[in-house]
Design an enzyme around this catalytic site. Structure first.
Site, PDB file in Angstrom:
ATOM      1  N   GLN A  70       0.817  -1.208   0.000  1.00  8.71           N
ATOM      2  CA  GLN A  70       0.000   0.000   0.000  1.00  8.71           C
ATOM      3  C   GLN A  70       0.856   1.267   0.000  1.00  8.71           C
ATOM      4  O   GLN A  70       2.042   1.248   0.321  1.00  8.71           O
ATOM      5  CB  GLN A  70      -0.900   0.018   1.229  1.00  8.71           C
ATOM      6  CG  GLN A  70      -2.015  -1.006   1.226  1.00  8.71           C
ATOM      7  CD  GLN A  70      -2.928  -0.811   2.417  1.00  8.71           C
ATOM      8  OE1 GLN A  70      -2.921  -1.607   3.340  1.00  8.71           O
ATOM      9  NE2 GLN A  70      -3.703   0.255   2.405  1.00  8.71           N
ATOM     10  N   HIS A  71       0.200   2.364  -0.363  1.00  5.98           N
ATOM     11  CA  HIS A  71       0.665   3.743  -0.147  1.00  5.98           C
ATOM     12  C   HIS A  71       1.745   4.243  -1.100  1.00  5.98           C
ATOM     13  O   HIS A  71       1.958   5.449  -1.184  1.00  5.98           O
ATOM     14  CB  HIS A  71       1.192   3.950   1.285  1.00  5.98           C
ATOM     15  CG  HIS A  71       0.313   3.471   2.374  1.00  5.98           C
ATOM     16  ND1 HIS A  71      -1.025   3.778   2.453  1.00  5.98           N
ATOM     17  CD2 HIS A  71       0.571   2.662   3.447  1.00  5.98           C
ATOM     18  CE1 HIS A  71      -1.551   3.206   3.526  1.00  5.98           C
ATOM     19  NE2 HIS A  71      -0.605   2.514   4.136  1.00  5.98           N
ATOM     20  N   ASP A 227      -2.124  -4.959  -0.264  1.00  8.93           N
ATOM     21  CA  ASP A 227      -1.689  -6.242   0.287  1.00  8.93           C
ATOM     22  C   ASP A 227      -2.515  -6.685   1.489  1.00  8.93           C
ATOM     23  O   ASP A 227      -2.876  -7.863   1.602  1.00  8.93           O
ATOM     24  CB  ASP A 227      -0.199  -6.214   0.625  1.00  8.93           C
ATOM     25  CG  ASP A 227       0.225  -5.039   1.506  1.00  8.93           C
ATOM     26  OD1 ASP A 227      -0.632  -4.212   1.892  1.00  8.93           O
ATOM     27  OD2 ASP A 227       1.432  -4.930   1.799  1.00  8.93           O
TER      28      ASP A 227
END
EC number: 2.7.1.17
Length: 465
Positions: A70-71, A227
């Site tokens: 992520q991110h 994820d």
């Protein structure tokens, strides 16, 4: 026999699983490593995917899904070229930007109400602010911003329409999961202007076919997800389940029917990949605290594990704070790890190993408590990830959590979740995959360990405030 594939593009590498669409039985798998670091050229992810899929791994696959860390900020120019290496979730250079953004919107409560999450350095929105402030030439070139899974899905489908899903989008800091929409005002606040964002596909929406050199024809590419959302899908997590995942980072998350909005910033109010929500607490230091502890003692992981199991609960007074790379929860990006309570009597390898395991788990036990504090029911804890393969971790976890801990059989749950999403998109209905075998470890609380950890944590927080 219909086959589906799931891709897990994590911080450390790419894993690909091929499973039967009807039963979920594993047919074959592949993997490849990624370079280390907190920023990376996304092309390494693509190269790793091609490498993991060599030797006909994806031959005969009817649908594929991608899950990824992520991110991460993948900034593209008007021609779809990557502007700069992607800043990953574990890059903390945007900590000051995060603090500034929180203040500028009116404080933590305003952010929690807007997007369910209070920004910390991990979130994409803070990385955009950092880019605007520190690399103005690059920032002027940015026309679109994708997440790692968005970019890989876009590459798989021939760089046409960019799509994401509500789960991964909810980790950007500029998407409101409760309303199901982007927040242009927050993009302007962070970056000074709006940029293109991928379309948010519906859960299990079938996408276009694979259109990429080096891969076989695959008829459906699902929307993909982050994820943690994929791991929840791979485990078939239901309300009441709390998953504690011990990978590079540590996470505790749960499936809920209602969105959360925690103004303390501990609980991120994410969406999941199914239409529910996925409140989540993340720590930066999980399984790698174990590898660092083993390196400090000059032993391998197997011997480290045996040392930790040979020491008594509480490590004879040693307390370890595992903030080796700063920390996200608690939000201490500039903190360092430390060991408290050292004496001539207790400073021995078994106690050090035990304290490292206990300290790592105490941080995740705080995460579970934070979820419960937001009204998330905790009926069982599922312990997964590379760190859960440790006998010491499985033995000590019920003492730290004070609850029964269920450990499913080891598996690539993120890749499995991506494969399950692909099967769902292909068939239009949820696949009835066989449940995983699991072992239960009964609760055996040792509250003094948590008490010492809390005291050390608050002492450190005061020192760096």
């Amino acid at each position: 026999m219909t086959l589906v594939a799931g891709v897990d593009s994590s911080t450390q590498g790419t894993k690909v699983v091929v499973r039967r669409a009807d039963t979920g039985a594993l047919v074959r798998e592949g993997r490849a490593k990624h370079p280390e670091g907190t920023e990376i050229d996304p092309e390494h992810w693509w190269t790793a995917l091609l490498s993991a899929a060599e030797s006909g791994l994806l031959d005969g696959v009817a649908a594929i899904g991608v899950a990824a860390q992520q991110h991460g900020m993948v900034a593209l120019d008007g021609d779809g070229r990557v502007v700069r290496p992607a800043l990953l979730w574990n890059d903390t250079r945007s900590a000051t930007a995060a603090a500034d953004l929180v203040t500028e919107l009116g404080g933590p409560k305003a952010w929690a109400e807007a997007v369910g999450t209070v920004p910390v350095a991990s979130l994409t929105v803070t990385k955009l602010r950092w880019l605007a402030e520190h690399e103005p030439d690059n920032s002027r070139r940015v026309e679109r911003v994708l997440l790692p899974h968005d970019w890989l899905t876009w590459r798989l489908t021939g760089c046409g329409e960019a799509v994401t899903d509500r789960g991964d989008a909810s980790g950007t800091g500029y998407y409101a999961p409760d309303r199901g929409e982007y927040c242009p005002d927050l993009l302007r606040l962070a970056f000074g202007r709006e940029v293109g964002t991928p379309r948010v596909a519906a859960p299990f929406e079938p996408g276009p076919a694979v259109d990429a050199t080096g891969l076989p024809p695959i008829g459906v590419v699902s929307a993909g997800t982050g994820d943690n959302m994929a791991a929840a899908l791979g485990l078939d997590v239901r309300p009441g389940d709390v998953v504690v995942s011990l990978g590079t980072s540590g996470t505790a998350f749960a499936a809920t029917d209602a969105a959360t909005a925690d103004p303390s910033g501990q609980v991120a109010g994410f969406a999941d990949a199914t239409g529910r929500f996925l409140p989540l607490v993340c720590t930066l230091n999980a399984a790698r605290a174990l590898t660092a502890g083993a390196a400090m003692l000059g032993v391998g992981l197997e011997e480290f594990d045996a040392l930790a199991r040979s020491a008594p609960a509480g490590a004879q007074g040693l307390t370890f704070l595992p903030y080796l790379d700063g920390e996200r929860t608690p939000n201490l990006p500039d903190a360092t790890g430390r060991i408290d309570g050292m004496t001539r009597a207790n400073l021995a390898p078994p106690n050090i190993a035990r304290a490292v395991v206990e300290g790592m788990l105490c941080g995740l036990a705080d995460a579970v408590d934070a979820l419960a504090g937001e009204g998330v029911p905790v009926r069982r804890i599922l312990l997964i990830g590379g760190g859960a393969r440790s006998r010491a971790v499985r033995t000590i976890a019920p003492q730290i959590f004070g609850r029964t801990v269920t450990v499913p059989e080891p598996g690539e749950y993120v890749a499995d979740g991506a494969a399950r999403q692909a099967a769902w998109a292909l068939a239009g209905t949820a696949p009835a995959w066989e449940p995983r075998l699991a072992e239960d470890h009964e609760a055996a609380p040792v509250p003094e360990v948590r008490d010492r950890y809390a005291a050390a944590r608050e002492s450190l927080r005061s020192a760096v405030a």
